[in-house]
Write a protein that holds these residues in place. Structure first.
Motif, PDB file in Angstrom:
ATOM      1  N   ALA A 169       0.850  -1.206   0.000  1.00 25.86           N
ATOM      2  CA  ALA A 169       0.000   0.000   0.000  1.00 25.86           C
ATOM      3  C   ALA A 169       0.881   1.250   0.000  1.00 25.86           C
ATOM      4  O   ALA A 169       1.977   1.265   0.568  1.00 25.86           O
ATOM      5  CB  ALA A 169      -0.905  -0.018   1.224  1.00 25.86           C
ATOM      6  N   ASN A 170       0.376   2.241  -0.688  1.00 26.27           N
ATOM      7  CA  ASN A 170       1.116   3.507  -0.748  1.00 26.27           C
ATOM      8  C   ASN A 170       1.276   4.082   0.654  1.00 26.27           C
ATOM      9  O   ASN A 170       0.321   4.152   1.423  1.00 26.27           O
ATOM     10  CB  ASN A 170       0.386   4.525  -1.619  1.00 26.27           C
ATOM     11  CG  ASN A 170       0.374   4.093  -3.089  1.00 26.27           C
ATOM     12  OD1 ASN A 170       1.263   3.383  -3.534  1.00 26.27           O
ATOM     13  ND2 ASN A 170      -0.646   4.539  -3.819  1.00 26.27           N
ATOM     14  N   GLY A 171       2.466   4.467   0.949  1.00 20.99           N
ATOM     15  CA  GLY A 171       2.700   5.094   2.231  1.00 20.99           C
ATOM     16  C   GLY A 171       2.223   6.549   2.232  1.00 20.99           C
ATOM     17  O   GLY A 171       1.923   7.135   1.193  1.00 20.99           O
ATOM     18  N   THR A 172       2.125   7.058   3.414  1.00 17.51           N
ATOM     19  CA  THR A 172       1.726   8.469   3.540  1.00 17.51           C
ATOM     20  C   THR A 172       2.835   9.370   2.980  1.00 17.51           C
ATOM     21  O   THR A 172       4.020   9.101   3.190  1.00 17.51           O
ATOM     22  CB  THR A 172       1.486   8.816   5.007  1.00 17.51           C
ATOM     23  OG1 THR A 172       0.507   7.927   5.533  1.00 17.51           O
ATOM     24  CG2 THR A 172       1.006  10.252   5.146  1.00 17.51           C
ATOM     25  N   ASN A 173       2.399  10.356   2.231  1.00 21.16           N
ATOM     26  CA  ASN A 173       3.395  11.282   1.655  1.00 21.16           C
ATOM     27  C   ASN A 173       4.211  11.930   2.769  1.00 21.16           C
ATOM     28  O   ASN A 173       3.676  12.419   3.766  1.00 21.16           O
ATOM     29  CB  ASN A 173       2.713  12.387   0.853  1.00 21.16           C
ATOM     30  CG  ASN A 173       2.056  11.820  -0.415  1.00 21.16           C
ATOM     31  OD1 ASN A 173       2.465  10.785  -0.929  1.00 21.16           O
ATOM     32  ND2 ASN A 173       1.034  12.513  -0.898  1.00 21.16           N
ATOM     33  N   GLY A 174       5.502  11.903   2.583  1.00 23.16           N
ATOM     34  CA  GLY A 174       6.370  12.568   3.542  1.00 23.16           C
ATOM     35  C   GLY A 174       6.360  14.085   3.332  1.00 23.16           C
ATOM     36  O   GLY A 174       5.834  14.604   2.350  1.00 23.16           O
ATOM     37  N   LEU A 175       6.920  14.720   4.292  1.00 26.92           N
ATOM     38  CA  LEU A 175       7.036  16.174   4.155  1.00 26.92           C
ATOM     39  C   LEU A 175       7.992  16.524   3.022  1.00 26.92           C
ATOM     40  O   LEU A 175       8.968  15.804   2.768  1.00 26.92           O
ATOM     41  CB  LEU A 175       7.553  16.791   5.472  1.00 26.92           C
ATOM     42  CG  LEU A 175       6.660  16.577   6.695  1.00 26.92           C
ATOM     43  CD1 LEU A 175       7.346  17.124   7.960  1.00 26.92           C
ATOM     44  CD2 LEU A 175       5.315  17.263   6.479  1.00 26.92           C
ATOM     45  N   ASP A 176       7.658  17.615   2.343  1.00 30.93           N
ATOM     46  CA  ASP A 176       8.539  18.067   1.255  1.00 30.93           C
ATOM     47  C   ASP A 176       9.908  18.419   1.817  1.00 30.93           C
ATOM     48  O   ASP A 176      10.030  19.089   2.843  1.00 30.93           O
ATOM     49  CB  ASP A 176       7.967  19.313   0.563  1.00 30.93           C
ATOM     50  CG  ASP A 176       6.681  18.970  -0.195  1.00 30.93           C
ATOM     51  OD1 ASP A 176       6.492  17.782  -0.520  1.00 30.93           O
ATOM     52  OD2 ASP A 176       5.891  19.914  -0.459  1.00 30.93           O
TER      53      ASP A 176
END
Length: 708
Positions: A169-176
């Motif tokens: 599953a796609n992980g949560t987007n990290g901070l830019d």
């Protein structure tokens, strides 16, 4: 799974490979059939733990690390904890079969190779028996090397790639992350091939015409007396015509060059006489001479006489000369001038009273009052216009400008300048403040400076100067009462005396700014009182009294040798001839003088020092003698009264005839004055008895031819 050939290439022995295969088979048998569990086989023979630990330096890689590199790093991390001799990853292929019986234990294998971790290839130990067949992981290169045959050789421990697992599953987007530093600019690409030329556009509209450039002018003049030049010379003045009038004014002169005349060469030898001409008895000869006054041409006529060179009536035949006895025909050519009023400025009997006539290039200026405005008027190409309104006295031209005595706001009389180019006038100085004024006059231009007489608060007139370039005004010489100012080259001559005493001939030299008495004509404390100074060649003529037996008479001063002499004693004895109105015409000097009873017109011929009384009016009229002498078209015009009123008269030096030019006022006296020559025309002021004193002219002429 690795093949036997691959294991042999990595330094394994046949015994090690056989043992490895047996162990793998045992693991398969002991595995539950319900599930396939990948396992990591740990070699039986352990190797020492990693001898050196370190923090591997970061190595610049691409944005995504390759699978082989990542796997190598993971394996290196694992091997740092667990020693091993063989590594393998087994993936089930197909459905797991039923478990077989447990086999017999195999023979112990030979010792495997040890695995070590170093930072870089430079940190590898020497490849000798102590590390033979040992594998080292090079951290900075993320690669393996093995020691065999006394040399380090890169090896690949990766097995065949397994089947890709199911995507997680796609992980949560990290901070830019923070923006990275901009990379260096890439190298510019090669220039592309030039495109084909486009079609020329339409021509643009013409720009506005530029202003014409200013003309450069050169003016030359010959001077018989020139400082530093024994034989005279030529003065060359150059400059830019700033005001565009095609005349180099004094304030436009940028440079002055003096070219001295050389010494005259010796006369050449006389040429041979020409052959005598011949004449026949049938040859026509002629002569042209001034017509005698008795022929009624008023001094303007010429007599053309013709005849045969035949010696008739006692003449000499065939001599090429027309003698009186040989004259057959006479033709009288009379010239008549048109005398008329130019314009009636102020209609009615009052008149406009024009005066102060001066000329600058193609324009004549004068003062007048047309009944509405009083000031300076301009006459150009037949058109008259008012250019300055105000009180104007004693006006003179100074180069391209006019200088006059004008009235200040406090009603004093002070020096003013008017510039026709822009129509402006200004007061150059307040020499004597208040309602009285300095009463300036006799403005005389030398170079770019104007010299004039004026009085300050002392009440005695001084010699002043005005510089046209920087507008400065200064007192040249105080309390000398200067009069009769005339310019002679770069010097100023005039009559003066300290505090109006011992009045003699003075001079101001502009070259060294010195002022002094140049000649004491009447030696001692008494004055010779020179007046009416005029220049003829290198001689200044004037009226003066040397204190001797001649009285006030005509005197001459030679510029070349500083000598003075009595030129003519018109009224012999100690009595004075009271001469005035000195006027030069060629080698002749005209003046008004009295010989004992009447004031008349006299002529002095400088070539032979002879005197001639030209007119004899006062013996009849009893009124004032001739005056206002003005040279025009080879004749002398003046005002005179023959007993019927003062009118315009003229005389010719050719035959000394005197005639009435025109009776302008038949009922009285027109009293012509203010004579001025401009543009081939003689202008003057007269009263015709109807229009008052207005502007008149002697201009166009015609000739009448008659046989006599």
């Amino acid at each position: 799974m690795w093949t036997d050939e691959q294991l042999l290439d990595q330094g394994w022995t046949v015994e090690q490979i056989t043992t490895y295969r047996a162990e793998k088979a045992a693991e398969v048998i002991s595995t539950a059939p319900e599930s396939v569990i990948p396992a990591t086989v740990v070699p039986k023979h352990s190797i020492p733990m990693l001898e050196d630990t370190f923090v591997a330096p970061m190595k610049a890689v691409g944005p995504i690390m390759s699978n082989s590199t990542m796997t190598a790093i993971l394996m290196a991390t694992l091997l740092a904890i667990v020693p091993f001799s063989l590594y393998s990853i087994s993936n089930a292929e197909g459905t797991q079969g039923p478990s077989g019986d447990v086999g017999m234990s195999g023979m112990n294998g030979s010792n495997g190779s040890s695995f070590h971790l170093v930072t870089s290839a430079d940190a590898l130990p020497p490849c000798d028996d102590s590390v033979n067949n040992q594998i080292f992981f090079i951290a900075v290169d993320a690669a393996f090397q093995v020691c065999q045959n006394s040399m380090w050789t890169p090896i690949d421990l990766m097995g065949q790639s397994g089947i890709n697992g199911t995507n997680g599953a796609n992980g949560t987007n990290g901070l830019d992350g923070t923006d990275g530093t901009d990379g260096a600019d890439g190298t510019n690409g090669a220039d592309g091939t030039n495109g084909a030329d486009g079609t020329n556009g339409a021509d643009g509209a013409d720009g506005a015409l530029g202003n014409n450039g200013l003309a450069s002018l050169i003016v030359t003049r010959s001077e018989s007396i020139l400082e530093g030049c024994t034989n005279g010379g030529i003065i060359v003045e150059t400059g830019v015509d700033d005001n565009g009038d095609n005349t180099l004014s004094l304030n436009e002169v940028d440079s002055v060059i003096v070219v001295c005349n050389g010494v005259s060469g010796q006369d050449g030898a006389d040429g041979d006489d020409g052959a005598d001409g011949s004449s026949t008895g049938t040859m026509m000869v002629a002569r042209l001479s001034a017509a005698p006054a008795s022929m009624g041409c008023n001094g303007t006529g010429e007599l053309l006489e013709q005849g045969m060179d035949d010696g008739r009536n006692g003449g000499i035949a065939q001599n090429g000369v027309l003698e009186n006895s040989e004259v057959l025909f006479r033709t009288l050519i009379c010239t008549q001038y048109d005398i008329e009023m130019v314009e009636d400025f102020n209609p009615g009997a009052t008149g406009s009273n024009p005066s102060n006539f001066v000329s600058i290039n193609s324009t004549m200026y004068f003062t007048a009052n047309n009944g509405t405005a009083s000031g300076i008027w301009a006459y150009e190409n037949g058109t008259i216009s008012l250019v300055y309104s105000g009180s104007v006295f004693a006006m003179r031209a100074i180069g391209s400008q006019l200088m006059f005595a004008g009235q200040t706001s406090s009603f004093g009389i002070e020096p003013f300048v008017f510039d026709p180019s822009n129509g402006t006038a200004w007061q150059i100085a307040d020499i004597s403040s208040g309602s009285s004024g300095s009463f300036p006059g006799e403005y005389t231009l030398i170079g770019t400076s104007v010299y004039f007489a004026a009085t300050d608060s002392s009440g005695i007139f001084d010699l002043w100067a005005y510089e046209t370039q920087n507008f400065s005004v200064w007192k040249v010489e105080a309390d000398i009462q200067p009069t009769s100012l005339i310019a002679v080259h770069s010097d100023l001559y005039f009559s003066a005396g300290p505090s109006n005493g011992n009045v003699e001939l003075w001079k101001h030299e502009t070259a060294n700014n010195t002022t002094f008495m140049v000649k004491d004509i009447n030696p001692g404390i008494l004055s010779s009182s020179p007046q009416h100074l005029v220049l003829m060649g290198t001689t200044i003529y004037m009226s003066a009294n040397d204190g001797g037996s001649a009285g006030t008479e005509l005197y001459a001063y030679d510029l070349t040798n500083n000598s003075t002499w009595l030129a003519a004693d018109i009224r012999p004895g100690v009595a004075t001839s009271s001469l005035s109105d000195l006027t030069v015409m060629g080698t002749r000097l005209y003046m008004q003088a009295i010989s004992g009873t009447h004031f008349e017109l006299w002529a002095y011929e400088s070539t032979n020092n002879s005197l001639l009384e030209v007119t004899n009016f006062q013996s009849t009229s009893g009124f004032g003698g001739p005056s206002g002498f003005t040279v025009f078209d080879g004749k002398l015009y003046f005002k005179a009264d023959d007993g019927s009123g003062a009118e315009l008269w003229a005389t010719s030096p050719t035959n000394s005839t005197v005639w009435l030019a025109q009776e302008i006022n038949s009922a009285g006296a027109s009293s012509p004055t203010d004579f001025h020559v401009f543009g081939g025309t003689l202008f003057f002021v007269a009263d015709d008895g109807t229009n008052g004193r207005e502007l008149w002219s002697v201009g166009a002429w015609s000739q009448n031819i008659s046989f006599v």
